[in-house]
Scaffold this motif. Structure first.
Motif, PDB file in Angstrom:
ATOM      1  N   ARG A  33      -7.214   7.463   3.600  1.00  0.00           N
ATOM      2  CA  ARG A  33      -6.370   6.291   3.744  1.00  0.00           C
ATOM      3  C   ARG A  33      -6.912   5.442   4.897  1.00  0.00           C
ATOM      4  N   PRO A  34      -6.412   4.227   5.095  1.00  0.00           N
ATOM      5  CA  PRO A  34      -6.923   3.390   6.182  1.00  0.00           C
ATOM      6  C   PRO A  34      -6.849   4.053   7.555  1.00  0.00           C
ATOM      7  N   ALA A  35      -5.826   4.850   7.804  1.00  0.00           N
ATOM      8  CA  ALA A  35      -5.698   5.509   9.106  1.00  0.00           C
ATOM      9  C   ALA A  35      -6.888   6.410   9.393  1.00  0.00           C
ATOM     10  N   ALA A  36      -7.438   7.039   8.349  1.00  0.00           N
ATOM     11  CA  ALA A  36      -8.608   7.900   8.540  1.00  0.00           C
ATOM     12  C   ALA A  36      -9.822   7.084   8.956  1.00  0.00           C
ATOM     13  N   VAL A  55      -8.638  -2.811  17.681  1.00  0.00           N
ATOM     14  CA  VAL A  55      -8.538  -2.598  16.238  1.00  0.00           C
ATOM     15  C   VAL A  55      -7.737  -3.744  15.636  1.00  0.00           C
ATOM     16  N   ALA A  56      -8.231  -4.304  14.536  1.00  0.00           N
ATOM     17  CA  ALA A  56      -7.519  -5.357  13.811  1.00  0.00           C
ATOM     18  C   ALA A  56      -7.480  -4.983  12.333  1.00  0.00           C
ATOM     19  N   VAL A  57      -6.300  -5.061  11.726  1.00  0.00           N
ATOM     20  CA  VAL A  57      -6.154  -4.698  10.313  1.00  0.00           C
ATOM     21  C   VAL A  57      -5.440  -5.814   9.569  1.00  0.00           C
ATOM     22  N   LYS A  58      -5.725  -5.883   8.285  1.00  0.00           N
ATOM     23  CA  LYS A  58      -5.043  -6.817   7.398  1.00  0.00           C
ATOM     24  C   LYS A  58      -4.536  -6.054   6.184  1.00  0.00           C
ATOM     25  N   SER A  59      -3.320  -6.400   5.769  1.00  0.00           N
ATOM     26  CA  SER A  59      -2.681  -5.734   4.618  1.00  0.00           C
ATOM     27  C   SER A  59      -2.639  -4.225   4.814  1.00  0.00           C
ATOM     28  N   GLY A  60      -2.278  -3.814   6.030  1.00  0.00           N
ATOM     29  CA  GLY A  60      -2.182  -2.392   6.327  1.00  0.00           C
ATOM     30  C   GLY A  60      -3.520  -1.688   6.385  1.00  0.00           C
ATOM     31  N   GLY A  61      -4.619  -2.444   6.366  1.00  0.00           N
ATOM     32  CA  GLY A  61      -5.948  -1.845   6.380  1.00  0.00           C
ATOM     33  C   GLY A  61      -6.588  -1.802   5.013  1.00  0.00           C
ATOM     34  N   LYS A  62      -5.859  -2.175   3.989  1.00  0.00           N
ATOM     35  CA  LYS A  62      -6.416  -2.130   2.633  1.00  0.00           C
ATOM     36  C   LYS A  62      -7.475  -3.212   2.428  1.00  0.00           C
ATOM     37  N   SER A  63      -7.200  -4.404   2.951  1.00  0.00           N
ATOM     38  CA  SER A  63      -8.156  -5.498   2.750  1.00  0.00           C
ATOM     39  C   SER A  63      -9.188  -5.573   3.866  1.00  0.00           C
ATOM     40  N   GLU A  64      -8.802  -5.217   5.105  1.00  0.00           N
ATOM     41  CA  GLU A  64      -9.780  -5.292   6.185  1.00  0.00           C
ATOM     42  C   GLU A  64      -9.369  -4.431   7.371  1.00  0.00           C
ATOM     43  N   VAL A 120     -17.355   3.582  -0.469  1.00  0.00           N
ATOM     44  CA  VAL A 120     -16.128   3.192  -1.177  1.00  0.00           C
ATOM     45  C   VAL A 120     -15.603   1.843  -0.728  1.00  0.00           C
ATOM     46  N   ALA A 121     -16.280   1.179   0.216  1.00  0.00           N
ATOM     47  CA  ALA A 121     -15.797  -0.096   0.742  1.00  0.00           C
ATOM     48  C   ALA A 121     -16.989  -0.978   1.095  1.00  0.00           C
ATOM     49  N   ARG A 122     -16.680  -2.162   1.636  1.00  0.00           N
ATOM     50  CA  ARG A 122     -17.725  -3.059   2.111  1.00  0.00           C
ATOM     51  C   ARG A 122     -17.813  -2.896   3.629  1.00  0.00           C
ATOM     52  N   ASP A 164     -12.047  -4.386   1.812  1.00  0.00           N
ATOM     53  CA  ASP A 164     -11.781  -3.941   0.430  1.00  0.00           C
ATOM     54  C   ASP A 164     -11.950  -2.424   0.305  1.00  0.00           C
ATOM     55  N   LEU A 165     -11.170  -1.711   1.078  1.00  0.00           N
ATOM     56  CA  LEU A 165     -11.250  -0.256   1.054  1.00  0.00           C
ATOM     57  C   LEU A 165     -10.953   0.286  -0.342  1.00  0.00           C
ATOM     58  N   PHE A 166     -11.792   1.177  -0.816  1.00  0.00           N
ATOM     59  CA  PHE A 166     -11.675   1.828  -2.120  1.00  0.00           C
ATOM     60  C   PHE A 166     -11.900   0.871  -3.289  1.00  0.00           C
ATOM     61  N   TYR A 167     -12.565  -0.286  -3.048  1.00  0.00           N
ATOM     62  CA  TYR A 167     -12.843  -1.167  -4.185  1.00  0.00           C
ATOM     63  C   TYR A 167     -13.835  -0.507  -5.152  1.00  0.00           C
ATOM     64  N   ALA A 168     -14.671   0.387  -4.621  1.00  0.00           N
ATOM     65  CA  ALA A 168     -15.632   1.083  -5.484  1.00  0.00           C
ATOM     66  C   ALA A 168     -15.003   2.270  -6.188  1.00  0.00           C
ATOM     67  N   THR A 169     -13.843   2.690  -5.738  1.00  0.00           N
ATOM     68  CA  THR A 169     -13.096   3.781  -6.388  1.00  0.00           C
ATOM     69  C   THR A 169     -11.649   3.321  -6.536  1.00  0.00           C
ATOM     70  N   PRO A 170     -11.373   2.394  -7.425  1.00  0.00           N
ATOM     71  CA  PRO A 170     -10.035   1.784  -7.526  1.00  0.00           C
ATOM     72  C   PRO A 170      -8.916   2.768  -7.810  1.00  0.00           C
ATOM     73  N   ALA A 171      -9.243   3.936  -8.363  1.00  0.00           N
ATOM     74  CA  ALA A 171      -8.183   4.907  -8.637  1.00  0.00           C
ATOM     75  C   ALA A 171      -7.512   5.362  -7.341  1.00  0.00           C
TER      76      ALA A 171
END
Length: 623
Positions: A33-36, A55-64, A120-122, A164-171
């Motif tokens: 997850r983003p926290a990891a 540390v700076a996060v967007k959308s809870g870390g999902k997008s950046e 799994v991300a950019r 885009d965390l997990f964009y390469a593994t969308p599941a």
């Protein structure tokens, strides 16, 4: 037929997985997850010698997720190695050229975080090494490498951006929680690292809004004060005000930290932290050790707040048990647990009669709220049934003979002498920590005057702790002094209750309570502990039967004795509604001052509340 079908079954084909598949599998273990991601990147910053981590996060870390530090930085050649699996700067070969995997002195060494994130991300890394003319940049998007190439970077350090965390593994995205939940998990991971490293400044920003910022501790400050200040910033100012220092060392294992007073407790064990060699870990060891250390002071549904730091030879602990490095395994876990329990109990004993300030703050807050503001014309909230300034001028107490002595108040010789010394003035008594008794209100609470305020004591809670500590001392010395009953008392109970009590008769005898079964539905009591004096024996037995039903059968003998003696102390101590003489009240105060842990009863409730004169004057608008 079955054997023939099995013989015709084709043998499995073993295949070597491609690098991108290997990295994605590793990412599933390390990056859940983003926290990891935040934890892994910040640990790298700490290992790089950073003094400030943002540390700076967007959308809870999902997008950046962006982590920037002012550490040592890297050169272009290091960047390429940093994103390779099983490449790390955290391990160095020994004289024989071998890598010692049991001597880990950094926070991370697995060498899987960056390549796993890049799979799994950019992932974009911009860094500049101390002394280099310019920085360098490297990108890894879904496992595809780009760079390194020159880039600008002010000063030295590293900035890593994960988009885009997990964009390469969308599941995997389906298993993430809401943006707020993911943000809170990332903030919690950063807070734990901030607690372990008060010399470093940490901050986190979510969608442009600052969540928290902890400045780096002063290098010139005492390390203990610096650590406590950081703990107070993370765990709350109340913890800082109500914590005692913990220090101990045994068998090359050192323990430092702070533990909250028993009266500063919570309904959940969410404020219990363990750090091993600067690494925050979640371990069942601390849960059991803290429960054992506070067993005498808290009810089973209440939990203390502690932050403990273990320094141990890296060879004696395995930090590579869990892929995310959140668990450790001690070579001698029993010794570490014993060290924690002993150190906590020693620290709490050293606190003496000290109680948490939260009770006083709560009382003042309620008074202020009921007054609706400050005014010199407000009525006095304390209306005790008393008049006059002397400790003997208690309404309703002058009818007792001057030589009256109640066996329920067990005091030390010094305390009794101090309480009955006619030559000792009230001013001298007020100089004691708990002051001089001035009144008893509602036959439950003792009001005492100190040099700079007043103290309100719950007589039952206070005496309960004194009786219990007396029982423990007597048990350690070989047994509790008994007092025979002139006429044995028969107490009728249900057959089940009789069976429970009779089964513990030997344990009760060690505590000074001699009883035996009297038929199927009664217990006969022949002797009681001298400490509890003239108590209602029948009521004590009935309540003990209820307590035994709650205690259960799964406790060790020592724990069972402590549980039973705690119940016995509670049932046999001075009850609310009992009128006390002035000498008794002052003797109780003096014994509280001389008894460890007397700031709380056996259930973790405060035995007294202290109100400073300055606070009272502010309450009435005099300040």
């Amino acid at each position: 037929m079955t054997n023939r079908a099995a013989s015709l079954r084709p043998s499995p084909i073993i295949r070597r997985l491609p690098t991108d598949a290997v990295n994605r599998i590793a990412a599933g273990e390390v990056i859940e997850r983003p926290a990891a991601v935040v934890k892994e990147l910040v640990e790298n910053s700490i290992d790089a010698g950073a003094r400030q981590v943002t540390v700076a996060v967007k959308s809870g870390g999902k997008s950046e997720i962006a982590v920037e530090d002012d550490g040592a930085g890297m050169g272009p050649e290091d960047l390429l190695l940093a994103v390779e699996r099983h490449a790390t700067s955290k391990l160095a070969p020994g004289a024989d050229g071998a890598f010692d995997l049991m001597n880990i002195e950094t926070l991370g060494f697995r060498g899987e975080a960056l390549p796993s994130i890049g799979a799994v991300a950019r992932l974009d890394i911009v860094t500049r090494r101390i002394g280099d003319a310019s920085g360098a940049m490297l990108s890894v998007h879904g496992g595809t490498l780009d760079g390194p190439r020159p880039a600008s970077f002010n000063g030295s350090g590293t900035r890593i951006t994960v988009r885009d965390l997990f964009y390469a593994t969308p599941a995997r995205l389906k298993f993430l929680k809401s943006d707020r939940s993911e943000l809170m998990a990332s903030a919690d991971a950063l807070r734990r690292l901030a607690m372990a490293h008060p010399e470093i400044g940490f901050s986190i920003v979510a969608d442009g809004k600052r969540v928290f910022a902890y400045p780096a501790g002063d290098d010139g400050a005492d390390s203990g004060r610096r650590r406590l200040a950081r703990l107070g910033a993370v765990m709350g100012r109340e913890f800082e005000d109500n914590a005692v220092a913990v220090t101990a060392e045994r068998d090359n294992v050192r323990l430092d930290g702070f533990a909250g007073l028993p009266t500063f407790n919570r309904g959940l064990p969410d404020k219990q932290f363990l750090f091993v060699n600067g690494r925050p870990v979640r371990d069942k060891l601390i849960v059991g050790a803290v429960r054992g250390a506070y067993a005498d002071f808290l009810a089973r549904d209440r939990h203390p707040a502690v932050a403990l730091f273990v320094s141990i030879d890296p060879a004696l602990v395995d930090v590579n048990v869990h892929p995310a490095k959140t668990e450790v395994r001690f070579r001698d876990a029993a010794s570490v647990r014993g060290l924690i329990v002993g150190a906590l109990r020693h620290a709490l004993a050293a606190a003496g009669h000290r109680a948490a300030t939260t009770a006083s703050a709560f009382a003042l807050g309620r008074m202020q709220a009921s007054f609706g503001g400050s005014s010199t014309a407000r009525p006095n909230p304390f209306r005790p049934n008393m008049i006059g300034s002397g400790a003997r001028d208690f309404a309703g107490l002058h009818d007792r003979p001057r030589d009256y002595e109640d066996p329920l108040i067990a005091t030390t010789p010094s305390a009794r002498a101090e309480a009955s010394d006619e030559a000792q003035g009230e001013d001298a008594r007020s100089a004691f920590p708990l002051g001089a008794a001035r009144a008893q209100i509602h036959e439950t609470y003792i009001v005492a005057q100190t040099d700079d305020g007043l103290v309100i004591v719950d007589q039952h809670a206070a005496h309960e702790r004194l009786v219990y500590e007396g029982m423990k001392r007597a048990l350690e010395a070989g047994g509790v002094t008994r007092q025979g009953l002139l006429i044995p008392e028969i107490v009728e109970l249900d057959p089940g209750e009789v069976a429970r009590i009779a089964a513990r008769a030997a344990e009760f005898a060690e505590l000074g309570l001699v009883l035996e079964q009297f038929g199927d539905d009664a217990i006969i009591v022949r002797e009681v502990p001298a400490l509890i004096g003239q108590a209602d024996v029948s009521a004590i037995i009935r309540r003990l039967a209820d307590d035994l039903a709650e205690i259960g059968e799964g406790l060790a003998l020592k724990e069972r004795l402590e549980a039973v003696s705690g119940s016995l102390a509670c049932r046999g101590s001075v009850r609310a509604g009992r009128r006390l003489a002035a000498e008794e009240m002052n003797a109780l105060l003096r014994q509280m001052e001389a008894t460890p842990y007397s700031g709380q009863c056996n259930h973790g409730r405060p035995t007294y509340v202290e109100l400073k004169l300055a606070d009272i004057e502010r309450l009435f608008g005099r300040r």
